[in-house]
Motif scaffolding. Sequence first.
Motif, mmCIF file in Angstrom:
data_model
loop_
_atom_site.group_PDB
_atom_site.id
_atom_site.type_symbol
_atom_site.label_atom_id
_atom_site.label_comp_id
_atom_site.label_asym_id
_atom_site.label_seq_id
_atom_site.Cartn_x
_atom_site.Cartn_y
_atom_site.Cartn_z
ATOM 1 N N PHE A 1 -53.720 21.430 -21.422
ATOM 2 C CA PHE A 1 -54.509 20.741 -22.450
ATOM 3 C C PHE A 1 -53.620 19.849 -23.306
ATOM 4 O O PHE A 1 -53.938 18.689 -23.574
ATOM 5 N N LEU A 2 -52.465 20.386 -23.733
ATOM 6 C CA LEU A 2 -51.578 19.616 -24.585
ATOM 7 C C LEU A 2 -51.003 18.412 -23.860
ATOM 8 O O LEU A 2 -50.819 17.339 -24.436
ATOM 9 N N LEU A 3 -50.699 18.581 -22.583
ATOM 10 C CA LEU A 3 -50.165 17.464 -21.801
ATOM 11 C C LEU A 3 -51.200 16.352 -21.655
ATOM 12 O O LEU A 3 -50.861 15.173 -21.609
ATOM 13 N N ALA A 4 -52.476 16.752 -21.566
ATOM 14 C CA ALA A 4 -53.538 15.767 -21.383
ATOM 15 C C ALA A 4 -54.041 15.208 -22.713
ATOM 16 O O ALA A 4 -54.785 14.230 -22.734
ATOM 17 N N ALA A 5 -53.643 15.833 -23.823
ATOM 18 C CA ALA A 5 -54.175 15.458 -25.130
ATOM 19 C C ALA A 5 -53.628 14.112 -25.587
ATOM 20 O O ALA A 5 -52.532 13.691 -25.210
ATOM 21 N N THR A 6 -54.406 13.438 -26.406
ATOM 22 C CA THR A 6 -53.945 12.248 -27.106
ATOM 23 C C THR A 6 -54.128 12.482 -28.593
ATOM 24 O O THR A 6 -55.051 13.188 -29.016
ATOM 25 N N CYS A 7 -53.255 11.913 -29.394
ATOM 26 C CA CYS A 7 -53.310 12.111 -30.841
ATOM 27 C C CYS A 7 -54.666 11.648 -31.380
ATOM 28 O O CYS A 7 -55.131 10.549 -31.068
ATOM 29 N N ALA A 8 -55.276 12.501 -32.182
ATOM 30 C CA ALA A 8 -56.589 12.170 -32.744
ATOM 31 C C ALA A 8 -56.521 10.987 -33.690
ATOM 32 O O ALA A 8 -57.515 10.297 -33.904
ATOM 33 N N GLY A 9 -55.341 10.727 -34.251
ATOM 34 C CA GLY A 9 -55.224 9.639 -35.211
ATOM 35 C C GLY A 9 -54.853 8.300 -34.620
ATOM 36 O O GLY A 9 -55.261 7.254 -35.141
ATOM 37 N N CYS A 10 -54.062 8.305 -33.514
ATOM 38 C CA CYS A 10 -53.563 7.027 -32.992
ATOM 39 C C CYS A 10 -53.595 6.920 -31.476
ATOM 40 O O CYS A 10 -53.158 5.905 -30.923
ATOM 41 N N ASP A 11 -54.065 7.968 -30.782
ATOM 42 C CA ASP A 11 -54.200 7.967 -29.321
ATOM 43 C C ASP A 11 -52.876 8.013 -28.558
ATOM 44 O O ASP A 11 -52.855 7.787 -27.345
ATOM 45 N N VAL A 12 -51.774 8.299 -29.245
ATOM 46 C CA VAL A 12 -50.508 8.490 -28.537
ATOM 47 C C VAL A 12 -50.630 9.736 -27.668
ATOM 48 O O VAL A 12 -51.084 10.789 -28.147
ATOM 49 N N PRO A 13 -50.255 9.670 -26.396
ATOM 50 C CA PRO A 13 -50.430 10.837 -25.526
ATOM 51 C C PRO A 13 -49.431 11.948 -25.801
ATOM 52 O O PRO A 13 -48.361 11.727 -26.354
ATOM 53 N N GLY A 14 -49.831 13.188 -25.424
ATOM 54 C CA GLY A 14 -48.926 14.328 -25.458
ATOM 55 C C GLY A 14 -49.021 15.206 -26.683
ATOM 56 O O GLY A 14 -48.287 16.182 -26.799
ATOM 57 N N ALA A 15 -49.919 14.896 -27.614
ATOM 58 C CA ALA A 15 -50.051 15.727 -28.815
ATOM 59 C C ALA A 15 -51.458 15.578 -29.368
ATOM 60 O O ALA A 15 -52.038 14.489 -29.319
ATOM 61 N N LEU A 16 -51.996 16.670 -29.874
ATOM 62 C CA LEU A 16 -53.305 16.593 -30.514
ATOM 63 C C LEU A 16 -53.226 15.803 -31.805
ATOM 64 O O LEU A 16 -54.173 15.099 -32.180
ATOM 65 N N LEU A 17 -52.065 15.889 -32.496
ATOM 66 C CA LEU A 17 -51.848 15.158 -33.740
ATOM 67 C C LEU A 17 -50.351 14.904 -33.872
ATOM 68 O O LEU A 17 -49.570 15.850 -33.984
ATOM 69 N N CYS A 18 -49.948 13.659 -33.845
ATOM 70 C CA CYS A 18 -48.527 13.332 -33.929
ATOM 71 C C CYS A 18 -48.040 13.521 -35.366
ATOM 72 O O CYS A 18 -48.835 13.607 -36.307
#
Length: 224
Positions: free
Chosen positions: A17-34
């Motif tokens: 899930f974390l690998l597929a996640a994109t930051c909720a704030g900026c869409d940077v891949p690899g994190a739910l929230l950078c």
Amino acid sequence: MPTLPPWQNLLAEIGAFLLAATCAGCDVPGALLCDRCRARLQADPVDVRTPRGLPVRAALPFEGVAARCIRRLKGDGDTLLARPLGAALAHVLTPALGDGIHAVPIPTSRAAFRRRGYRVPDLLIARAGAEPWGLLRPHGRHVDQRGLSVQERAQNVHGSLRVRQDGRGARVVIVDDVVTTGATFDEAARALTAAGFEVVSAVALAATPRHSDRKGNPLTTRSN
């Protein structure tokens, strides 16, 4: 091949899930929230006044990173975002909860609860370190508030909430995720006061920038 124990399966699923996640704030891949977007969720209080004059303090303006994270929490089921958002809410909720004062969430509609499986205000209160007191329940059918004017929103929510028990003077703070015009806060305060509760204050996670009175003067102000 050997079967993995359940806890290893769970860890594998979380990792995927974390690998597929994109930051909720900026869409940077690899994190739910950078880290950069997490820093932008630091509380920046906004003071709001409802149509009936009830003061509401919101932790954040509903814009930018905060707005995108709230939409992900409400629309996409990203409940892990409730932790950083709850930390922001705690900034305005904790000071409001004095001795014997309880946090009462605005109730989620039945349809929204069926769709999500959780109640957003209750979840945020819990992540803010408080105990949600589910006194209010929705009553009747009402149209979606989006697109309605201040007066239409007030008419739409009138009579939409019921209280589960008598207050006998108990003191409460009303809590919601987003405040727009404040009509729902007014209806909650009306119902609670009629049932014998004392509404001490109201808080929200975020406030939209669209507050104005009948003369067009802004009702939303930043608070230091």
